[in-house]
Scaffold this motif. Structure first.
Motif, short mmCIF file in Angstrom:
data_model
loop_
_atom_site.label_atom_id
_atom_site.label_comp_id
_atom_site.label_asym_id
_atom_site.label_seq_id
_atom_site.Cartn_x
_atom_site.Cartn_y
_atom_site.Cartn_z
N THR A 205 0.84 -1.19 0.00
CA THR A 205 0.00 0.00 0.00
C THR A 205 0.88 1.25 0.00
OG1 THR A 205 -1.66 -1.20 1.27
CG2 THR A 205 -1.82 1.21 1.23
N TRP A 218 -12.19 13.62 -4.51
CA TRP A 218 -11.70 12.34 -3.99
C TRP A 218 -12.79 11.55 -3.29
CZ3 TRP A 218 -8.54 8.83 -5.06
CH2 TRP A 218 -8.10 7.90 -4.11
N ARG A 228 -9.72 5.94 2.21
CA ARG A 228 -8.27 5.98 2.34
C ARG A 228 -7.81 7.34 1.83
NH1 ARG A 228 -5.56 1.43 -1.03
NH2 ARG A 228 -7.34 0.19 -0.34
N ASN A 231 -3.85 9.23 -2.96
CA ASN A 231 -2.48 8.95 -3.40
C ASN A 231 -2.51 8.81 -4.91
OD1 ASN A 231 0.06 7.36 -4.01
ND2 ASN A 231 0.26 7.56 -1.77
N TYR A 234 -3.16 5.56 -7.19
CA TYR A 234 -4.44 4.90 -7.45
C TYR A 234 -5.11 5.30 -8.76
CZ TYR A 234 -4.03 3.86 -2.46
OH TYR A 234 -3.59 3.42 -1.23
N THR A 238 -4.28 3.03 -12.81
CA THR A 238 -3.67 2.01 -11.95
C THR A 238 -4.61 1.48 -10.89
OG1 THR A 238 -2.73 3.88 -10.72
CG2 THR A 238 -1.29 2.76 -12.29
N TRP A 239 -5.83 2.02 -10.79
CA TRP A 239 -6.81 1.50 -9.83
C TRP A 239 -7.12 0.03 -10.10
CZ3 TRP A 239 -10.86 -0.33 -12.57
CH2 TRP A 239 -11.14 0.25 -13.81
N TRP A 242 -5.73 -2.55 -7.52
CA TRP A 242 -6.05 -2.47 -6.09
C TRP A 242 -7.40 -3.11 -5.81
CZ3 TRP A 242 -1.97 -1.18 -3.39
CH2 TRP A 242 -0.97 -0.45 -4.02
N PHE A 245 -10.81 -1.23 -5.62
CA PHE A 245 -11.29 -0.46 -6.76
C PHE A 245 -11.48 -1.29 -8.03
CE2 PHE A 245 -8.27 2.60 -4.52
CZ PHE A 245 -9.25 3.07 -3.65
N ASP A 292 -3.57 -5.88 -0.32
CA ASP A 292 -4.27 -4.67 -0.74
C ASP A 292 -4.27 -4.54 -2.26
OD1 ASP A 292 -5.76 -2.39 -0.30
OD2 ASP A 292 -4.01 -1.09 -0.08
N SER A 293 -3.34 -5.25 -2.90
CA SER A 293 -3.30 -5.27 -4.36
C SER A 293 -3.36 -6.72 -4.83
CB SER A 293 -2.04 -4.59 -4.90
OG SER A 293 -0.88 -5.29 -4.54
#
Length: 474
Positions: A205, A218, A228, A231, A234, A238-239, A242, A245, A292-293
């Motif tokens: 993370t 956000w 969260r 950052n 995300y 690139t979400w 994770w 998302f 988390d990913s």
């Protein structure tokens, strides 16, 4: 969560639903004469998500002005720049609830191109207003949501399409015909692989304190997901890596690749799933799984029961650079699949190889393609000149509920559930109970009731908990 000032109640969503659902009326073209298009003969389209894949979906549906773009919505103004230039008269919103509340009389259909965790709530809100919906793949973030959207499409009698455009392709129809004609006998195993992820996965993370860009809301971007801090790791694309998302490599490409065998083999609910996943080594014998990913690679085995006259079949998924064994029938210099992945059917009388969307379907050994009489497709091809995947949906919306689309939710929903079964196994893999990891065994699935029957800990991934202030009301 969004402030009370900009929140829109569900009561406002569904007020005047009957009026909204019935406000779309077509004046036939022949009434005006050849070459004229009545204003009411154009579909009024809204876009929830105005950038990224929307840069493709919206223009295709708009079709050079054959339809109307009547509203746009995005939580990140940077993503919406191109769309707002193309359609400057379309009202622009950040909150899709506000857009639906204020513009519902001017909207016939909605195209949803947002991160996976928001698909279900946005699509359901539109369907409850009687709006036809096109939703990018995967249809939803979790299995329960896919089941709800499938049921909602029937309840609200709207035209639906998932954005796996290969389902409208000629190759998908040819593979479906060849398999069902028995060219390779009874299929017992299917291998499917992809080069994804092409974004970071299997990583910790992110940390650090960052200012939220003024162009980004956000709170609205997070939506249903747990809170969260912002950052830049995300977004914008690139979400996918994770778990809160996206749906990882499998969610990104599974609805494209797996769609082909899903149709050809008439697959339904699987009966079990098992997996192995890649990890990260941070030192000698120090193996780390970042939960988390999604993992950097995975192999997933999904079993299906016998269907009609077809025997049980196992579908094996590979991502992160992993591939199945190269078939002996291929010559040394012949390519195995394509650069971005492939599909390999194994039957009692031979093998069939194809690429993404079923591209370039080939019997193995390849010499067979010269001698075997290939049956013509028994499934109608989609007219590429006037339709294609997005505009096929547009034309179906004009015809009304019941009109054919290639990936309507009655097909796309069960397909998405199968794809997400793989993620359920992946996320269950490292759950520990006592000294055991039950998630690492074969998980048995009751598809009708949406439950893993031999490991309760895995069922939390069937239906996720939304953040306070968000719910899927059906």
């Amino acid at each position: 969560m969004p402030s009370n000032k900009r929140s829109v109640s569900r009561r406002n969503f569904i007020r005047n639903t009957s009026l909204a659902a019935g406000s779309f009326f077509i004046v036939p073209r022949h009434v005006l004469g050849r070459g004229f298009i009545a204003p009411s003969d154009k579909l009024n389209i809204a876009g929830i998500g105005a950038g990224g894949k929307a840069d493709v979906n919206l223009p295709y549906a708009y079709n050079n002005g054959a339809e109307n773009m009547t509203a746009l919505c995005d939580v990140d103004d940077r993503m919406a720049v191109n769309a707002r230039k193309l359609w400057p008269k379309a009202p622009y919103y950040r909150d899709y609830r506000e857009m639906l509340d204020k513009e519902h009389k001017n909207i016939d259909a909605v195209i949803i191109t947002t991160p996976d965790h928001m698909h279900a709530v946005q699509a359901l809100a539109a369907m409850q207003l009687g709006k036809h919906v096109y939703v990018e793949k995967p249809l939803t973030h979790d299995i329960y949501e896919a089941r709800i959207l499938t049921q909602a499409a029937q309840k609200y009698k709207v035209v639906t399409q998932m954005g796996n455009q290969g389902s409208s392709g000629d190759d998908t129809r040819n593979v479906e015909t060849w398999i069902q004609a028995g060219l390779i006998g009874a299929v017992h195993t299917v291998h499917v692989w992809t080069n994804r992820p092409v974004w970071p996965q299997g990583i910790p993370t992110p940390t650090g304190k960052f200012d939220i860009p003024k162009e980004v809301d956000w709170e609205l971007w997070l939506g249903t997901a747990p809170f969260r801090e912002f950052n830049p790791a995300y977004l914008p694309a690139t979400w996918r890596g994770w778990v809160d998302f996206g749906a990882g490599a499998l969610g990104d490409m599974g609805c494209h690749f797996i769609d082909v065998p899903f149709r050809a083999l008439k697959l339904g609910y699987p009966v079990s799933v098992a997996c192995s996943v890649g990890s990260v080594y941070t030192g000698f014998f120090k193996e780390v799984f970042y939960t988390d990913s999604y993992p950097p690679s995975s192999k997933i085995n999904i079993q299906f029961p016998a269907r009609e006259k077809m025997p049980p079949v196992e579908l094996i998924w590979y991502d992160g650079g992993i591939q199945p064994d190269r078939p002996n029938e291929l010559l040394p210099d012949e390519a195995f699949g394509e650069w971005d992945g492939g599909i390999l059917f194994e039957g009692t009388k031979g093998k069939l190889m194809a690429g993404l969307f079923g591209r370039n379907p080939t019997l193995l050994p390849t010499e067979k393609m010269k001698v075997v009489k290939l049956p013509k497709s028994k499934f109608p091809f989609v007219d590429k000149g006037s339709e294609g995947h997005q505009t096929q949906w547009v034309q179906a919306c004009k015809k009304g509920f019941g009109a054919y689309t290639s990936s309507s939710f009655d097909v796309a929903g069960p397909l998405t559930e199968t794809v997400l079964m793989g993620n359920l196994a992946v996320r269950s893999y490292n759950i520990k109970e006592g000294n055991n990891f039950p998630g690492r065994k074969k998980l048995l699935w009751d598809g009708v009731n949406m439950r893993i029957t031999n490991f309760e800990g895995a069922n939390k991934f069937v239906k996720r908990e939304y953040r306070d202030g968000w719910k899927l009301s059906f």
